[in-house]
Every structure is written in C-alpha cells, then in structure tokens.
Design an enzyme around this catalytic site. Structure first.
Site, PDB file in Angstrom:
ATOM      1  N   LYS A 180       0.891  -1.172   0.000  1.00  0.00           N
ATOM      2  CA  LYS A 180       0.000   0.000   0.000  1.00  0.00           C
ATOM      3  C   LYS A 180       0.930   1.223   0.000  1.00  0.00           C
ATOM      4  CE  LYS A 180      -1.696   3.060   1.813  1.00  0.00           C
ATOM      5  NZ  LYS A 180      -1.391   4.437   1.330  1.00  0.00           N
ATOM      6  N   CYS A 288      14.263  10.865   5.910  1.00  0.00           N
ATOM      7  CA  CYS A 288      14.260  10.505   7.334  1.00  0.00           C
ATOM      8  C   CYS A 288      15.670  10.512   7.892  1.00  0.00           C
ATOM      9  CB  CYS A 288      13.630   9.144   7.532  1.00  0.00           C
ATOM     10  SG  CYS A 288      14.611   7.863   6.770  1.00  0.00           S
TER      11      CYS A 288
HETATM   12  P1  NAD Z   1       2.560   9.170   6.760  1.00  0.00           P
HETATM   13  O1  NAD Z   1       2.661   8.559   8.110  1.00  0.00           O
HETATM   14  O2  NAD Z   1       1.635  10.314   6.576  1.00  0.00           O
HETATM   15  O3  NAD Z   1       2.120   8.055   5.684  1.00  0.00           O
HETATM   16  C1  NAD Z   1       2.771   6.808   5.614  1.00  0.00           C
HETATM   17  C2  NAD Z   1       1.782   5.769   5.107  1.00  0.00           C
HETATM   18  O4  NAD Z   1       0.738   5.594   6.073  1.00  0.00           O
HETATM   19  C3  NAD Z   1       1.115   6.134   3.795  1.00  0.00           C
HETATM   20  O5  NAD Z   1       1.027   4.991   2.980  1.00  0.00           O
HETATM   21  C4  NAD Z   1      -0.266   6.613   4.224  1.00  0.00           C
HETATM   22  O6  NAD Z   1      -1.269   6.390   3.260  1.00  0.00           O
HETATM   23  C5  NAD Z   1      -0.543   5.786   5.462  1.00  0.00           C
HETATM   24  N1  NAD Z   1      -1.416   6.466   6.432  1.00  0.00           N
HETATM   25  C6  NAD Z   1      -1.567   7.806   6.601  1.00  0.00           C
HETATM   26  N2  NAD Z   1      -2.434   8.049   7.619  1.00  0.00           N
HETATM   27  C7  NAD Z   1      -2.814   6.857   8.096  1.00  0.00           C
HETATM   28  C8  NAD Z   1      -3.687   6.445   9.159  1.00  0.00           C
HETATM   29  N3  NAD Z   1      -4.323   7.340   9.916  1.00  0.00           N
HETATM   30  N4  NAD Z   1      -3.853   5.129   9.382  1.00  0.00           N
HETATM   31  C9  NAD Z   1      -3.201   4.218   8.629  1.00  0.00           C
HETATM   32  N5  NAD Z   1      -2.374   4.535   7.614  1.00  0.00           N
HETATM   33  C10 NAD Z   1      -2.176   5.839   7.339  1.00  0.00           C
HETATM   34  O7  NAD Z   1       4.064   9.565   6.333  1.00  0.00           O
HETATM   35  P2  NAD Z   1       4.541  10.419   5.089  1.00  0.00           P
HETATM   36  O8  NAD Z   1       4.176  11.852   5.300  1.00  0.00           O
HETATM   37  O9  NAD Z   1       4.142   9.764   3.824  1.00  0.00           O
HETATM   38  O10 NAD Z   1       6.130  10.253   5.226  1.00  0.00           O
HETATM   39  C11 NAD Z   1       6.933  11.129   5.985  1.00  0.00           C
HETATM   40  C12 NAD Z   1       7.295  10.499   7.320  1.00  0.00           C
HETATM   41  O11 NAD Z   1       7.936   9.248   7.110  1.00  0.00           O
HETATM   42  C13 NAD Z   1       8.298  11.318   8.112  1.00  0.00           C
HETATM   43  O12 NAD Z   1       7.882  11.359   9.453  1.00  0.00           O
HETATM   44  C14 NAD Z   1       9.606  10.556   7.980  1.00  0.00           C
HETATM   45  O13 NAD Z   1      10.506  10.721   9.052  1.00  0.00           O
HETATM   46  C15 NAD Z   1       9.101   9.157   7.928  1.00  0.00           C
HETATM   47  N6  NAD Z   1      10.079   8.281   7.314  1.00  0.00           N
HETATM   48  C16 NAD Z   1      10.786   7.466   8.141  1.00  0.00           C
HETATM   49  C17 NAD Z   1      11.756   6.638   7.617  1.00  0.00           C
HETATM   50  C18 NAD Z   1      12.552   5.736   8.500  1.00  0.00           C
HETATM   51  O14 NAD Z   1      13.201   4.842   7.972  1.00  0.00           O
HETATM   52  N7  NAD Z   1      12.542   5.911   9.805  1.00  0.00           N
HETATM   53  C19 NAD Z   1      11.996   6.634   6.231  1.00  0.00           C
HETATM   54  C20 NAD Z   1      11.238   7.487   5.420  1.00  0.00           C
HETATM   55  C21 NAD Z   1      10.275   8.302   5.973  1.00  0.00           C
END
Ligand code: NAD
Length: 503
Positions: A180, A288
């Site tokens: 997803k 990240c």
């Molecule tokens: P996000 O949490 O908004 O979304 C991530 C995924 O979760 C998406 O597929 C989204 O559709 C889904 N999602 C969103 N809301 C949801 C909910 N309420 N319930 C279930 N699923 C939901 O993150 P983003 O804005 O796409 O990415 C940025 C974030 O990702 C930053 O915080 C960054 O630090 C983090 N990140 C972490 C790493 C790591 O390895 N630690 C790597 C890349 C990005």
C-alpha cells in the site's frame, strides 16, 4: 525552465499479476508539486478489492513457497537487470510525482536496486543450521520457511527505495506481498510492480492497493496477513504497530527522526560546510536521514556565518532543471506546516539567519517551494528542535564539549541517524560507542547502511525489533523450524522416558 510532465489518468490497482480497474467512487488526486497540476488519480480500494489482493497473494504464496530458492533468486536477478534497464524511465516518473531533481530521483531508484541485489543471494541467506549427535544418535537441524502474506505500507518520500526495501526480499523468501504505497506518489510503485511481473514473478505474488487509513486498517486486521512493514510518520507508525501487534502479527515500523550532526573544531571546514548543505536541504529536507540539527562544538561555532553563505547559494527548482539543488515539498499542506514551524521558531526566539518562506521559482508561482532556511540560537526547549520539520530547515546549536553534544542527542526522543565530523579518532570512537542512535556516520553525513547490513533506527524512530533489509529482514520475513531426529538400526530403547531429556 519548463518542467516536462506526463498525464497518467486514472490508475488501476495491481492485482493477480496485472492492472485491476477499481470500482470505487473515491479517488485521490496525484498532483505535480511544482504547479499543482493533476498527474493522475489513484482509487481508494474497496473492501472487496483489498480482500482480493490479500487472497490472490495468499494463493500465489501456496505455490511460490514450493519453488526452489535458486529459482526464486533468478527472478530477482531478472528484476535487478530490468530495474537497471528502466532506471532513467523510473527516475523520470518518480521525479515528476515527487518533484525531486533527476539525479536525486535516480539515487532513490538506485538504493532500491541495491536491496534487490541482496535478494539475489536469497538461497544462502535462508539456509538453516545443522548439528549431528546433539544427543546420542540424535541429530538437530533447522529450516527457514516463509510466513505467508506480508504487507508494506510506505511513505511519500522514497517511492522507489522504500517499497524495494520490502517486497523483493519478502518475495524472495517465498512469501506473497501486498503493497500500500503513499497515495501522494503511487505511480512509481505501480511501475515497480509491472517490472516485477515482467521479471518472472508469478501472478498474484505482489499486489498493489491504493488508498489511505481505511485501506491500511483493512489489511492490518486481515487474518491472512502475517507480517507488517511500515515506514512513515511517528503518529501513524504507532497506530500501525499497535493495531498489527494487537492482531497478533509481527510488525516493524520505521518512523520519524531528528538527526544531529556534531561538528568538532578539528574537522575539515570545507567538508563540513558542503556536507551540511547537502544533508540539510537535499530532497528539500524530506529524508528521514536528513540532518536537521548541526551541533557546533567549541570554536567550530565560528563557521556558522560561512554556513549561512553556503545555504544562501542554494536554490530549488523543477525536476528537470539541472541547476536545481532540490525540488518543492510534496504538498501545499507540507509547505504550510514547514512555514508555520519556521514562523514559530522565530517567535520562540531562535535567530533566523536565512528565511526560505518567501521562496519563489520563476514560472512556478504556486509550487510548494521553501527555500533553504537556517537558524542559530536554537534550544532544546523550542518546538523547532522538538518537532520533526521535514523541510529544508537546519537548526544550529552550540555546545562546549563532545560530552555535552552526546547528552543532547541522547536525550532527544528520536534515534534514527547521526554523524560526527572530526579528525580525531578518539573523539570519533567515543561518539560511536556512546551515542544512543542506530545509524552513525563518521565524516559521513547520511549513514544509510548498504543492504548487507540493516537499516537500524533506534528508540523513537523505530517500533519493533528486526529491522529493514539485510539479515534482519530475512529473519523478519521467515519462520524457523527446528527438527530433532533419531533413527535406530538396533538397540531400540523400550519403556517410556519420563524426563524431558533425550536418551
Ligand atoms: P505518513 O505517516 O503520513 O504516511 C505513511 C503511510 O501511512 C502512507 O502509505 C499513508 O497512506 C498511510 N497512512 C496515513 N495516515 C494513516 C492512518 N491514519 N492510518 C493508517 N495509515 C495511514 O508519512 P509520510 O508523510 O508519507 O512520510 C513522511 C514520514 O515518514 C516522516 O515522518 C519521515 O521521518 C518518515 N520516514 C521514516 C523513515 C525511516 O526509515 N525511519 C523513512 C522514510 C520516511
């Protein structure tokens, strides 16, 4: 400079080895972050479509798990080759939907290809262990077997690399997979899935469903889903981890970060300044592992004015502008969030040496632009320091000793990445040993490990135990079976053994 983009129309889901038109009435717009124009629409998969994706992945797994590991590896070799053949095409797609510049988009794809290369060696990575005569005439051995259906929920910021952290290894291990991807940039993951089928992956072994919270929740509670890999924000990651484990699934959730770079006064100044620019504002700070806090130790603080000059020379632009250092933020909401944090930082008393909030890019008046932004005088109490900004904003802090820098980093809730720049081996050794962060760079600003290691965020940046790619991911996507075996040719013991010991 005119940005070249293509219109992709309404996307299908990817189920059973091919496109699957959704019957949903709910669509998500995928827009060009440089000008808000519509690139495509992604369907919010219906409950029946989510069910179909999991079921076909499960059915495919039942056949695939019987395919010998060397044959599974051959699919990965083909896939690695195809990803290289299509590297520019994938990077172009990725750059259009994320706004990343082309070189950085190629890097996003490349770091995923490296994980596919690791998956090519799956046979030797899934060998069990043996020992003869664990008791008299008894032999012990272990077998590594797949789990069933695994799922991946991925963020917007690396639409090639992060899906490729997950499904190639999970599938190489013999599992089915449902991905997803982020609803903000689903085009690249769809192309990754098509190429996977072209490489010889059997129909159904990888499904892609689109959507948001509702679709994620449906897969998290599905009884046929055995393991969940998530990368995204801390808030959503906590929800995913709790829901998955509450439903008795294994889970690994990689979440937010606040990465510090420590600058010792004996470091090479030129190297420090150029690395801080790249690691601070590259990809508009939407990594990240981006450096968001620069901790200057002692007289290294004297370099901050020169850092401000280096930051001021950087400008964002559209994906196919070779002079653009980085692109727009992913959405207008992300831009407003970052601008509000910058504004709050000023109100809190941090000194804004360079303010990117009024950034403009000629010809793109409504792009999600934020210029390079630099603060000094930031304290650990400020929101600017405590929150993940995820924008091209670097906070400078000043301390008097390495111990003070370590105390600061170790009391921050996150523990994803960190680095130290120094010419002193003893300082580097102290830092490496004492810092409570999972990925450490020494004169390397963004220490993302190569795939024969694992991606090892700690503390508030990770929920779970086994990490992404490398040996840890092979363990995450498999189950170990141990066998204790005895054969007799004579002297068969009679009478019950009333103890737990083997005899
Ligand atoms: P996000 O949490 O908004 O979304 C991530 C995924 O979760 C998406 O597929 C989204 O559709 C889904 N999602 C969103 N809301 C949801 C909910 N309420 N319930 C279930 N699923 C939901 O993150 P983003 O804005 O796409 O990415 C940025 C974030 O990702 C930053 O915080 C960054 O630090 C983090 N990140 C972490 C790493 C790591 O390895 N630690 C790597 C890349 C990005």
């Amino acid at each position: 400079m005119t940005s070249h983009v293509t219109l992709y129309g309404d996307l299908p889901l990817y189920i059973n080895g091919g496109p699957h038109a959704s019957t949903t009435e709910q669509w998500i717009e995928v827009t060009n972050p440089a000008d808000q124009s519509l690139l495509a629409r992604a369907p919010k998969a219906t409950a029946e479509e989510v069910e179909l994706a999991v079921r076909t992945a499960h059915d495919a797994y039942l056949l695939w798990r019987e395919v010998p590991a060397p044959e599974r590896a051959r699919v990965m070799f083909n896939y690695q080759h195809l990803l290289k053949v299509h590297h520019d095409e994938l990077a172009t797609l990725l750059a259009q939907e994320t706004g990343k510049n082309f070189a950085d988009a190629k890097g996003d794809v490349w770091r995923g290809i490296e994980v596919v290369e690791q998956a090519c060696g799956i046979a030797s990575q899934t060998m069990g262990e043996t020992m003869g005569n664990v008791a008299r005439r008894v032999d012990g051995h272990s077998w590594v077997q797949p789990l069933g259906v695994c799922v991946g929920i991925t963020p917007f910021n690396f639409p090639a690399m992060i899906p490729l952290w997950m499904f190639p290894l999970a599938v190489a291990c013999g599992n089915g997979f449902v991905l997803k991807p982020s609803e903000q940039d689903p085009l690249t993951p769809m192309r990754l899935a098509e190429l996977f089928t072209e490489a010889g992956a059997p129909a159904g072994i990888l499904s892609v469903i689109h959507g948001g919270a509702e679709q994620v929740d449906a897969i998290l509670i599905h009884p046929d889903v055995k393991a969940v890999s998530f990368v995204g924000s801390a808030r959503v990651g906590a929800h995913v981890y709790r829901t998955a484990t509450e439903n008795l699934k294994r889970a690994q959730c990689f979440v937010g970060a606040k990465n510090h770079m420590v600058i010792m006064p004996d470091a090479n100044k030129g190297q420090v300044l150029s690395n801080l620019v790249g690691a601070g504002v590259g990809a508009a700070g939407q990594r990240c592992m981006a450096i968001s806090v620069a901790v200057f130790v002692g007289s290294a603080r004297d370099w901050i004015p020169e850092l401000a000059e280096a930051f001021a020379a950087v400008r964002p632009g559209v994906w196919d502008d070779p002079q653009a250092a980085y692109g727009p933020l992913i959405s207008p909401e992300a831009r407003v969030r970052v601008e509000n944090l910058i504004e709050a930082g000023k109100q809190e008393g941090a000194e804004c040496l360079l303010d990117g909030t009024l950034c403009e890019v000629a010809g793109y008046p409504v792009g999600n632009w934020v210029g390079p932004t630099l603060f000094r005088g930031v304290t650990a109490q400020m929101g600017l320091y405590r929150q993940e900004i995820f924008g091209p904003v670097l906070c400078c802090m000043e301390v008097d000793s390495l111990d003070e820098a370590l105390a600061l980093i170790n009391s921050n809730p996150y523990g994803n990445g960190t680095s130290i720049f120094t010419s002193c081996g003893a300082a580097a050794r102290t830092f490496r040993h004492e810092v409570a962060v999972g990925q450490v760079g020494i004169n390397v600003p963004i220490p993302v490990p190569l795939p024969f290691f694992s991606f090892t965020g700690w503390r508030g940046s990770f929920y779970g135990d086994l990490h992404a790619y490398g040996k840890q991911a092979v363990r995450f996507y498999t189950e170990t079976k141990t066998v204790t075996e005895r054969w007799f040719d004579e002297d068969i013991p009679t009478g019950p053994n009333m103890t737990i010991s083997l005899r």
